[in-house]
Design a protein around this motif. Structure first.
Motif, PDB file in Angstrom:
ATOM      1  N   LEU A 177       0.828  -1.208   0.000  1.00  0.00           N
ATOM      2  CA  LEU A 177       0.000   0.000   0.000  1.00  0.00           C
ATOM      3  C   LEU A 177       0.865   1.261   0.000  1.00  0.00           C
ATOM      4  N   MET A 178       1.909   1.266   0.824  1.00  0.00           N
ATOM      5  CA  MET A 178       2.756   2.455   0.908  1.00  0.00           C
ATOM      6  C   MET A 178       3.658   2.588  -0.319  1.00  0.00           C
ATOM      7  N   LEU A 179       4.065   1.456  -0.875  1.00  0.00           N
ATOM      8  CA  LEU A 179       4.887   1.501  -2.087  1.00  0.00           C
ATOM      9  C   LEU A 179       4.093   2.025  -3.290  1.00  0.00           C
ATOM     10  N   SER A 180       2.758   1.867  -3.248  1.00  0.00           N
ATOM     11  CA  SER A 180       1.929   2.329  -4.361  1.00  0.00           C
ATOM     12  C   SER A 180       2.054   3.840  -4.544  1.00  0.00           C
ATOM     13  N   VAL A 214       5.580  -1.945  -6.651  1.00  0.00           N
ATOM     14  CA  VAL A 214       4.494  -2.747  -6.090  1.00  0.00           C
ATOM     15  C   VAL A 214       4.467  -4.125  -6.732  1.00  0.00           C
ATOM     16  N   ALA A 215       4.597  -4.153  -8.056  1.00  0.00           N
ATOM     17  CA  ALA A 215       4.585  -5.431  -8.773  1.00  0.00           C
ATOM     18  C   ALA A 215       5.772  -6.301  -8.364  1.00  0.00           C
ATOM     19  N   ALA A 216       6.935  -5.688  -8.232  1.00  0.00           N
ATOM     20  CA  ALA A 216       8.145  -6.440  -7.862  1.00  0.00           C
ATOM     21  C   ALA A 216       7.998  -7.056  -6.475  1.00  0.00           C
ATOM     22  N   VAL A 217       7.541  -6.264  -5.518  1.00  0.00           N
ATOM     23  CA  VAL A 217       7.353  -6.773  -4.150  1.00  0.00           C
ATOM     24  C   VAL A 217       6.249  -7.817  -4.112  1.00  0.00           C
TER      25      VAL A 217
END
Length: 450
Positions: free
Chosen positions: A32-35, A42-45
């Motif tokens: 959520l925070m990476l978004s 986000v996709a990588a994580v």
């Protein structure tokens, strides 16, 4: 062992409820925070976490066996065996998790290649997997020690630690993603560091609490002389339980594949509906885990009638709460679904599924409460055999027949869930009432032949 504490279902359950709720709400905090930082991140994580979550499930095998054996020995007031099982569990899961952590650290990039990760995401995904995966043994130790503390009845301790870890993780994410006060913006790497540091601090605190609550000794001479038959009993509980989880997850994967035939809108509808349903599951999960601890104590103390009645009382509570919560979710379905979407077709289909959920959730309550009670009593194989037969013979089969062949779509698939949960639930109730589980206790059988 310290003086005996009076434990009730409510005292055990409310901290488990809050802890589970926090895992649900905060489990995706990184994403959520990476978004706010990068969609690619986000996709990588997200891909890296698929590997992480799979490995964490493997740690649960020993943690499950730990919680049941410790609860039985605590009930039997066998301090020596309680301490031995606790130390064996911690040592075994540490060695097992350390091996898996090394594999993720050394071969993480190859695993990401296998998952066909796009080249532009590989660096960030491996950065996250190398840090979080390399220190995943810390999470395994937290899970194992948490299982021991819960089995002693200290569910509030694990709840407070979960709260603290989540707060530290969110603060760390904020610092490394948004870079206030001149702190360098590290993105995915910063999120990985934040996650790992919060877990390390959590491990230190939970370890101190374990020593304080149980007076366990971790001297080298004590660890070397531990009896290995406890490992066999841990695996006798953990492996069948793992088999049940594996059967459920693979069945759900196949059903998800069926839903892809219906269309993207159906997949989206299922996700939104299940996000709302999770808050109904929460109560059943908390009640079932609290019941498991109490039943384990009663069985260890050979108070079989108390164990029998405790399970049935918990079941009644779980059924009433599940019906009430499912009904509330249906009653407010328009408002709840509007949080996720404005698509009228998705909302109408989800409302129908939430109505069916009022029938589905009581059946799930049977399985959550009684299966955990059977495991707590040492009856671990029957739920697995029946689970595999019902999940694949009923849920998967009816999903295809009604959902795909007869074209009922998600409604047909939800009917298959109802049939599966109720069939398994009634079989579990029959098993509990047969009292066969009274002869399955690991504590009161010859060790190694349970």
């Amino acid at each position: 062992m310290k003086k005996e504490r009076k434990l009730s279902l409510f005292v055990l359950t409310w901290p488990i409820f809050i802890e589970t709720l926090l895992y649900m709400l905060m489990g995706n905090a990184d994403t959520l925070m990476l978004s706010q930082y990068s969609d690619d991140s986000v996709a990588a994580v997200g891909v890296a976490n698929q590997i992480v979550f799979l490995v964490i499930v493997m740690f649960e095998f020993i943690a499950m066996g730990t919680s049941i054996l410790v609860a039985q020995y605590v009930g039997a007031k066998d301090e020596k065996s309680t301490a031995e099982v606790s130390l064996v569990s911690i040592s075994a899961n540490f060695l097992f998790s350390l091996l898996l952590s090394l594999i993720l650290l050394l071969f993480g990039k190859q695993l990401l290649y296998v998952m066909k990760l796009p080249a532009e995401l590989l660096h960030e995904a491996y950065s996250y997997l190398g840090i979080v995966g390399g220190f995943l043994f810390v999470q395994a130790l937290i899970m194992t020690i948490g299982a021991i503390l819960k089995s002693y009845g200290y569910t509030r301790d694990t709840m407070y630690i979960t709260i603290g870890m989540n707060i530290l993780n969110v603060i760390g994410n904020y610092l490394f993603i948004f870079g206030p006060f001149g702190i360098p913006v590290l993105g995915v790497q910063g999120v990985a560091i934040s996650t790992t540091v919060s877990r390390v601090i959590g491990l230190i605190v939970i370890f101190v609490l374990l020593v304080k609550r149980t007076n366990l000794s971790f001297s080298p001479s004590r660890l070397v002389s531990l009896p290995l038959h406890h490992v066999r009993n841990l695996l006798k509980i953990g492996i069948p339980s793992a088999g049940e989880h594996l059967a459920y997850n693979t069945a759900q994967m196949l059903i998800t594949y069926f839903i892809t035939w219906i269309g993207t809108e159906a997949l989206t509808t299922r996700v939104y509906t299940q996000n709302i349903m999770m808050f109904v599951w929460l109560f059943g999960i908390a009640i079932s885990q609290g019941t498991q601890i109490l039943v384990g104590h009663f069985v260890g103390a050979e108070q079989y009638e108390d164990a029998y009645e405790r399970c049935l009382k918990s079941l009644r509570s779980a059924i009433i709460i599940s019906i009430a919560m499912a009904s509330i979710c249906f009653a407010f379905s328009d408002s709840l679904l509007s949080i996720f979407t404005t698509n009228k077709q998705i909302i109408e289909t989800s409302k129908t599924l939430l109505l069916l959920t009022v029938i589905l959730e009581p059946g799930r309550s049977f399985n959550l409460v009684i299966i955990n009670s059977l495991r707590a009593a040492g009856d671990v194989k029957f739920p697995v055999y029946m689970g595999i037969l019902s999940m694949w013979g009923v849920s998967v089969t009816i999903s295809y027949v009604l959902g795909i062949y007869f074209g009922l779509g998600l409604v047909g698939i939800w009917i298959s869930f109802i049939a599966d949960e109720w069939l398994r639930g009634l079989l579990m109730l029959w098993r509990w009432r047969s009292r066969v589980w009274q002869n399955k206790s690991f504590v009161h059988q010859n060790i190694g032949t349970a």
